[in-house]
Structures are given as C-alpha cells and as structure tokens.
Write a protein that holds these residues in place. Structure first.
Motif, PDB file in Angstrom:
ATOM      1  N   GLU A 106      44.755   9.530  51.133  1.00 45.00           N
ATOM      2  CA  GLU A 106      43.197  10.232  50.874  1.00 45.00           C
ATOM      3  C   GLU A 106      43.137  10.732  49.336  1.00 45.00           C
ATOM      4  OE1 GLU A 106      40.177  11.685  53.817  1.00 45.00           O
ATOM      5  OE2 GLU A 106      41.962  12.698  54.296  1.00 45.00           O
ATOM      6  N   PHE A 107      41.989  10.475  48.897  1.00 41.53           N
ATOM      7  CA  PHE A 107      41.563  11.178  47.395  1.00 41.53           C
ATOM      8  C   PHE A 107      40.576  12.242  47.772  1.00 41.53           C
ATOM      9  CE2 PHE A 107      42.092  10.221  42.871  1.00 41.53           C
ATOM     10  CZ  PHE A 107      41.629  11.833  42.491  1.00 41.53           C
ATOM     11  N   VAL A 108      40.718  13.439  47.989  1.00 37.68           N
ATOM     12  CA  VAL A 108      39.921  14.443  48.261  1.00 37.68           C
ATOM     13  C   VAL A 108      39.462  15.542  47.100  1.00 37.68           C
ATOM     14  CG1 VAL A 108      39.118  16.226  49.959  1.00 37.68           C
ATOM     15  CG2 VAL A 108      40.929  14.405  50.494  1.00 37.68           C
ATOM     16  N   GLY A 109      38.280  15.731  47.213  1.00 32.13           N
ATOM     17  CA  GLY A 109      37.748  16.627  45.991  1.00 32.13           C
ATOM     18  C   GLY A 109      37.430  18.059  46.692  1.00 32.13           C
ATOM     19  N   TYR A 110      37.969  19.103  45.941  1.00 38.55           N
ATOM     20  CA  TYR A 110      37.847  20.393  46.679  1.00 38.55           C
ATOM     21  C   TYR A 110      37.074  21.088  45.618  1.00 38.55           C
ATOM     22  CZ  TYR A 110      39.297  24.382  49.226  1.00 38.55           C
ATOM     23  OH  TYR A 110      39.543  25.389  50.374  1.00 38.55           O
ATOM     24  N   LEU A 111      35.705  21.242  46.157  1.00 35.96           N
ATOM     25  CA  LEU A 111      34.776  21.939  45.209  1.00 35.96           C
ATOM     26  C   LEU A 111      34.459  23.243  45.651  1.00 35.96           C
ATOM     27  CD1 LEU A 111      34.135  18.935  43.958  1.00 35.96           C
ATOM     28  CD2 LEU A 111      31.658  19.867  44.136  1.00 35.96           C
ATOM     29  N   GLY A 112      33.903  24.006  44.496  1.00 38.17           N
ATOM     30  CA  GLY A 112      33.192  25.412  44.958  1.00 38.17           C
ATOM     31  C   GLY A 112      32.993  25.934  43.608  1.00 38.17           C
ATOM     32  N   PRO A 113      32.276  26.963  43.741  1.00 31.42           N
ATOM     33  CA  PRO A 113      31.873  28.090  42.428  1.00 31.42           C
ATOM     34  C   PRO A 113      33.196  28.856  42.272  1.00 31.42           C
ATOM     35  CG  PRO A 113      30.704  28.649  44.284  1.00 31.42           C
ATOM     36  CD  PRO A 113      31.342  27.279  44.917  1.00 31.42           C
ATOM     37  N   ASN A 114      32.859  29.406  41.080  1.00 29.23           N
ATOM     38  CA  ASN A 114      33.886  30.447  40.768  1.00 29.23           C
ATOM     39  C   ASN A 114      34.094  31.406  41.892  1.00 29.23           C
ATOM     40  OD1 ASN A 114      35.063  29.719  38.106  1.00 29.23           O
ATOM     41  ND2 ASN A 114      33.606  30.418  37.152  1.00 29.23           N
ATOM     42  N   GLY A 115      35.577  31.828  42.110  1.00 30.96           N
ATOM     43  CA  GLY A 115      35.678  32.850  43.093  1.00 30.96           C
ATOM     44  C   GLY A 115      35.726  32.430  44.567  1.00 30.96           C
ATOM     45  N   ALA A 116      35.229  31.164  44.674  1.00 33.15           N
ATOM     46  CA  ALA A 116      35.166  30.673  46.123  1.00 33.15           C
ATOM     47  C   ALA A 116      36.254  30.703  46.969  1.00 33.15           C
ATOM     48  CB  ALA A 116      34.613  29.133  46.069  1.00 33.15           C
ATOM     49  N   GLY A 117      37.363  30.549  46.413  1.00 36.16           N
ATOM     50  CA  GLY A 117      38.577  30.540  47.181  1.00 36.16           C
ATOM     51  C   GLY A 117      39.639  29.065  46.898  1.00 36.16           C
ATOM     52  N   LYS A 118      39.105  28.521  46.024  1.00 31.43           N
ATOM     53  CA  LYS A 118      39.891  27.060  45.777  1.00 31.43           C
ATOM     54  C   LYS A 118      41.541  27.354  45.364  1.00 31.43           C
ATOM     55  CE  LYS A 118      37.025  25.909  42.401  1.00 31.43           C
ATOM     56  NZ  LYS A 118      36.179  27.004  42.426  1.00 31.43           N
ATOM     57  N   SER A 119      41.631  28.040  44.438  1.00 26.69           N
ATOM     58  CA  SER A 119      43.145  28.434  43.842  1.00 26.69           C
ATOM     59  C   SER A 119      43.900  29.038  44.977  1.00 26.69           C
ATOM     60  CB  SER A 119      43.045  29.073  42.636  1.00 26.69           C
ATOM     61  OG  SER A 119      42.400  28.610  41.463  1.00 26.69           O
ATOM     62  N   THR A 120      43.225  30.169  45.666  1.00 32.83           N
ATOM     63  CA  THR A 120      43.851  30.664  46.792  1.00 32.83           C
ATOM     64  C   THR A 120      44.333  29.550  47.821  1.00 32.83           C
ATOM     65  OG1 THR A 120      42.645  32.365  46.260  1.00 32.83           O
ATOM     66  CG2 THR A 120      43.582  32.622  48.341  1.00 32.83           C
ATOM     67  N   THR A 121      43.695  28.783  48.006  1.00 35.45           N
ATOM     68  CA  THR A 121      44.149  27.788  49.135  1.00 35.45           C
ATOM     69  C   THR A 121      45.322  26.753  48.608  1.00 35.45           C
ATOM     70  OG1 THR A 121      41.532  27.459  49.608  1.00 35.45           O
ATOM     71  CG2 THR A 121      43.060  25.788  50.371  1.00 35.45           C
ATOM     72  N   ILE A 122      44.859  26.618  47.192  1.00 30.69           N
ATOM     73  CA  ILE A 122      45.861  25.527  46.637  1.00 30.69           C
ATOM     74  C   ILE A 122      47.474  26.463  46.710  1.00 30.69           C
ATOM     75  CG2 ILE A 122      46.685  24.456  44.566  1.00 30.69           C
ATOM     76  CD1 ILE A 122      44.386  23.103  45.772  1.00 30.69           C
ATOM     77  N   LYS A 123      47.238  27.764  46.372  1.00 35.09           N
ATOM     78  CA  LYS A 123      48.399  28.720  46.153  1.00 35.09           C
ATOM     79  C   LYS A 123      49.185  28.787  47.633  1.00 35.09           C
ATOM     80  CE  LYS A 123      47.283  31.191  42.170  1.00 35.09           C
ATOM     81  NZ  LYS A 123      46.426  32.223  41.800  1.00 35.09           N
ATOM     82  N   MET A 124      48.122  28.585  48.748  1.00 29.49           N
ATOM     83  CA  MET A 124      48.822  28.762  50.124  1.00 29.49           C
ATOM     84  C   MET A 124      49.538  27.355  50.281  1.00 29.49           C
ATOM     85  SD  MET A 124      46.297  30.884  52.294  1.00 29.49           S
ATOM     86  CE  MET A 124      44.738  30.266  52.158  1.00 29.49           C
TER      87      MET A 124
END
Ligand SMILES: Nc1ncnc2c1ncn2[C@@H]1O[C@H](COP(=O)(O)OP(=O)(O)O)[C@@H](O)[C@H]1O
Ligand SMILES: [Mg+2]
Length: 332
Positions: free
Chosen positions: A47-65
């Motif tokens: 799959e090629f999945v886009g993970y979107l969201g405004p600043n501070g939404a939790g994207k980087s935190t998810t990636i770090k987990m």
C-alpha cells in the motif's frame, strides 16, 4: 496465525505527554497532553498511504511510535510483525525512515562517505550495497553531488541523499515524515516520481506523512486523516472527494433565523443565525433549488461554492468534520 499480517497494525494506540504549564506567577501544574488519542488502522503490504493532518495533530508522534523511538502509552502496535519499541534494532533492518526536518547523514562528510558508513551500520554486504547505490544514484540523480559534503547540499539534494540512505538496506516499509517540506518544485517532482516507482515497481510499502496535498493527490490511493490525535477519516482519496469534495455547497442567508429549510434531496449541513449551509449533490439542479427556496422563504443572499479537496481538508481540520463526515463510517 494469519497468513499475511498487515505491515503495520495499530490497535487503539495512544501516546500522552506530561507537560508542565505555568499557572500563576510561580506555580506550575502538570497536565497530560494526549498527542495520539487511540488510533486503529492496518497498512497492508504494497500500500501507499498518506497520513495527513494539521500541525500538532499527532502525525510525528505516530511515526515515532511506529519506528520505536517512542513507546505508546497504551494500545498495541506491530510493524513487520514486531513490537517497535522493544525490537527497535531488528526493526531498523527492515524499515526505512526519513524525517524531513532532520538528516541522518553526516554533516561534514561527502554524501558518498555517509552512505558507506550507513552500509556498515546496517551490515549490508558490499556487493549488494554497490548494486543498490548504483540504482539509487540513477533514480534519485545523485551523481552530480555524491562527492559534496552534506552541509553544502541544497535541501532538495539532501532529501534525495536521505532517501538513498533510508533505502540502502532494501527495507520492505518506508516511513516518511514530511519529506517534501521546504523543497523546490523540481526536487518535489523528483522525490514524488521516485516514491511512485519505489511503490509500483518494487512493491515497497509506503506511509507518507505530509501536509502537501500535491503529494497526496499524486501518490496516495488511501489517506488517513488525523486530527487532535484521532483518525477523522480513513479511506480512498476518491471517496474523500466523492463524499465531501465533489458536492457543491449552497450558502443561503434568510431574512430571519429559523429551523433548517426542508427541500427534497437537500441536506442542511449547518445553520448559524439566518445563515444555512446546504449540501447540493451533483445530480441536483442548483437553479431549481434556488427558486424553490425563494418561493418558500425570504432570501437575502445566496452563494454557490464548489468544495475542492483543500477546502474539505480545511473543514476537517477546523473540526467541521462533525457534519462533513456525519453518518459516514470512518473505517475504509
Ligand atoms: N516530547 C513531547 N513532549 C510534549 N509534548 C509533545 C512532545 N512531542 C509532541 N508533543 C505535542 O503533541 C502534539 C502532537 O505533536 P506531533 O505529533 O509532533 O504533531 P504533528 O507531527 O502532527 O504536527 C502537539 O501538541 C505537540 O506539541
Ligand atoms: Mg510533525
């Protein structure tokens, strides 16, 4: 055991941070910030999945987990079948990670030497490394600056170098956190074209965090949208467009506030004083709706808007998704 587990399996994953806040002149109170507030999703091989969201939404935190840098506060997480925080080293041999705002390259070394050091870190054998490096050099057009110290590279060149570094060990999964942030148009195009080929020709699974809609429209068949630590949407880009983007919106200002207007086939999305937002499905004739409205109500003003994807997302980010997504399942 299932035959083909997901490449990423997240079940109710949460991460909270304890933050100290000033309250009053001297006092500080501790509060808990739910950066990621219970997300569940599966990403399958290829799959090629886009993970979107405004600043501070939790994207980087998810990636770090996902990459084992942070341990989830609760929930269960498997990447390539491994618990990322506990099996970080093992996982690192199977995934590639790129953080757009940071480099894994050695600042003072020529790009070529950085890539050689990475080969040693990952213990890739020399022959395999040569083949991959040649391939990546061609695809990412690294040749002109392979011997330039990383500190002298442009942002776009450095990002291409970082991509090569992340892929030298041939990972099954590539996780990217804002890889196109700050890049010029040409570098963006190179990076996008490269990612597309990596996914379609190599079958590498890709999770791409971005707030660049161009990335998403060009590359992703599926998008997940996170907002305030929760998944607000998970599905095809087509569905996002079809369900919310393709409809037009009629903004009506009546002479006085009142209950939502009743018109056949028309959904009132919101009312605010005398103003009402009506969703117009594509099949509905706007002129007919306007005249029907004028017959029954005193209309002060009326405007018709095409909702494009950017607007849809802005609406989602503002929290309007309560009505944009109302009644629609969030699962794919
Ligand atoms: N180490 C940390 N300590 C405290 N708060 C953090 C930490 N990392 C992130 N946060 C907070 O968590 C929220 C989500 O951050 P982040 O995952 O970086 O968002 P995004 O990548 O979507 O912009 C933000 O409010 C951010 O300030
Ligand atoms: Mg971020």
């Amino acid at each position: 055991m299932r035959a083909e587990p997901g490449m990423i399996e997240a079940e109710d994953v949460a991460k909270s941070f304890t933050v100290r806040k000033r309250s009053g002149r001297l006092r500080r109170t501790r509060t808990t910030l739910d950066a990621v507030d219970g997300v569940s999703f599966t990403v399958r091989r290829g799959e090629f999945v886009g993970y979107l969201g405004p600043n501070g939404a939790g994207k980087s935190t998810t990636i770090k987990m996902l990459t084992g840098i942070l341990t989830p506060s609760s929930g269960s997480l498997r990447v390539c079948g491994l618990d990322p925080a506990r099996r970080r080293t093992e996982l690192a041999r199977r995934i590639g990670v790129v953080f757009g705002q940071r480099t894994t390259l050695w600042w003072d070394l020529p790009l070529r030497d950085s890539l050689t050091l990475i080969r040693r870190l990952y213990r890739v054998d020399a022959a395999a490394h040569r083949t991959r490096l040649a391939e990546l050099t061609a695809l990412l057009e690294l040749e002109p600056f392979l011997d330039t110290p990383v500190r002298q590279l442009s942002l776009g060149q450095r990002m291409r170098g970082d991509l090569a570094a992340a892929l030298l060990h041939g990972p099954e999964l590539l996780v990217l956190d804002e890889p196109t942030i700050g890049l010029d148009v040409v570098s963006k195009a190179t990076v996008r074209g490269f990612l597309e080929r990596l996914n379609t020709e190599r079958g590498t699974t890709i999770l791409l965090t971005t707030h660049d809609l161009g990335d998403i429209e060009r590359l992703c068949r599926r998008v997940m949208i996170i907002d305030h630590g929760r998944l607000a949407f998970d599905g095809g880009l087509d569905r996002l467009r079809a369900t919310v983007g393709a409809d037009r919106m009629l903004v009506v200002e009546l002479a006085r506030p009142g209950p939502p207007v009743v018109l056949d086939g028309i959904e009132v999305l919101r009312t605010e004083g005398p103003r009402q937002w009506l969703r117009l499905p594509n099949a509905v004739n706007a002129a007919a709706v306007v005249s029907a409205l004028a017959e029954r109500h005193e209309v002060r003003d009326i405007s018709l808007r095409e909702a494009d994807i950017e607007e849809v997302l802005a609406g989602l980010y503002r929290g309007d998704h309560a009505y944009w997504c109302s009644g629609r399942p969030v699962a794919p």
